[in-house]
Enzyme design. Structure first.
Site, PDB file in Angstrom:
ATOM      1  CG  ASP A  49      -0.090   1.452   0.605  1.00 21.55           C
ATOM      2  OD1 ASP A  49       0.959   0.884   0.801  1.00 21.55           O
ATOM      3  OD2 ASP A  49      -1.044   0.917   1.307  1.00 21.55           O
ATOM      4  CE1 TYR A  77      -2.095   6.873   7.068  1.00 14.89           C
ATOM      5  CE2 TYR A  77      -2.071   6.372   9.591  1.00 14.89           C
ATOM      6  CZ  TYR A  77      -1.534   6.295   8.233  1.00 14.89           C
ATOM      7  OH  TYR A  77      -0.018   6.028   8.228  1.00 14.89           O
ATOM      8  CG  ASP A  91      -4.774  -1.733  -1.331  1.00 11.71           C
ATOM      9  OD1 ASP A  91      -4.999  -2.830  -2.345  1.00 11.71           O
ATOM     10  OD2 ASP A  91      -3.886  -1.277  -1.045  1.00 11.71           O
ATOM     11  NE  ARG A 191      -1.683  -1.876   2.521  1.00  9.23           N
ATOM     12  CZ  ARG A 191      -0.703  -2.407   1.852  1.00  9.23           C
ATOM     13  NH1 ARG A 191      -1.362  -3.470   1.165  1.00  9.23           N
ATOM     14  NH2 ARG A 191       0.422  -2.492   1.904  1.00  9.23           N
TER      15      ARG A 191
END
Length: 311
Positions: A49, A77, A91, A191
């Site tokens: 993203d 992550y 998000d 997310r």
């Protein structure tokens, strides 16, 4: 008539591991890299993203063809989840849809919620996502005002650890920010984990920061920013992170083959199986990657011939 620019890598190419900056789309990174490498043959192994930073794996020239196998790998992550506020996109880039005080939530309750979201789970992807519905991206339908309903999909979250908790009181709002580390299969939306954790705790949640630290075997140690890559291009330094042989050795298990077997594979023939699971690489006596193979029954057949006879 414009002058045709010569690519800075050979026809086999390799992988370029980029440390993506925030604000760039994955397509932006591909477009910039095409300019630096002077070739249109650049693709990526899974998007990030615009808000996210970190590891974005690009294939260049013939190495673009191995990206389909890299997409199937695991990823890692670091992220920050805000409890107490929901957004339309799950998000920080989306419009806030609800705000609830969250500081009353206990560490034990958070740990229980995280445990429910760890392991093999069914996850509904973020509504504002790149998943296609009847040929159109979900985010395009959502932004057009459509009520987008996506089906749950199986994903595996092998690690979901809380590193730090911070209670935030703005005077009018009380949030809890959680710094987390996640390891998961491809197709997992971090997310969506933030959204689902907030829902389980009854306070809502969304992602405020995301950094991808690993795609399969490729980590931030392999990665360079676009600014660094541009400086390297200006200086005439090599741009690829790994050539195609190095990339294959890093990403796949190896089967050593004879030169005769290599010629068979290069000409579209198959080998006898060696009892190896999954997709693996066949490498000749000179250390060159010849093909990616997968065994079925009495054949080890090519998933991809890396060096066909005509190359």
């Amino acid at each position: 008539m414009s002058e045709k620019r010569t690519p800075v890598v050979d026809a086999l190419g390799g992988l370029l591991i980029v440390d993506k900056d925030g604000g760039w789309t994955s397509h932006d990174v591909v477009a910039k890299s095409r300019g630096l490498l002077r070739t249109k043959k650049v693709g990526h192994a899974g998007t990030l993203d615009p808000m996210a930073t970190g590891v974005l794996v690009l294939g260049v020239e013939r190495a673009t063809k191995i990206l389909g196998q890299l997409i199937l790998t695991t990823k890692a992550y670091t992220a920050t989840i805000r409890l107490g506020q929901s957004t339309i996109s799950d998000d920080a880039e989306g419009e806030v849809t609800a705000t609830t005080s969250a500081t009353h939530v206990t560490d034990a309750e958070i740990a229980a919620g995280v445990a429910e979201l760890t392991g093999d789970i069914q996850q509904v992807p973020a509504t504002v996502s790149a998943i296609k519905i009847n040929g159109e991206r979900a985010y395009a339908r959502a932004r057009a005002g459509e009520d987008v309903q996506l089906a749950a999909r199986p994903v595996t979250v092998s690690r979901f650890d809380i590193l730090e908790r911070r209670d935030i009181d703005t005077g009018t709002e009380q949030f809890v920010d959680l710094d987390v580390e996640v390891e998961c299969t491809s197709g997992t939306y971090i997310r969506a984990l933030a959204r689902d954790l907030g829902e389980k705790l009854g306070v809502g949640g969304h992602l405020t920061a995301l950094r991808r630290t690993r795609v399969g075997p490729f980590t931030l140690e392999h990665a360079r920013t676009l600014a660094t890559l541009a400086a390297s291009a200006e200086a005439g330094d090599p741009l690829l992170s790994l050539d195609i042989d190095e990339a294959v050795r890093a990403a796949f298990s190896i089967r050593d083959i004879t030169d005769e077997q290599a010629e068979d594979l290069r000409n579209g023939r198959w080998l006898e199986p060696a009892g190896l699971p999954g997709v693996y690489a066949a490498v000749d006596s000179s250390g060159r990657a010849i093909a990616l193979l997968k065994e079925s029954g009495k054949r080890a057949a090519s998933v991809l011939v890396i060096r066909p006879a005509n190359l």
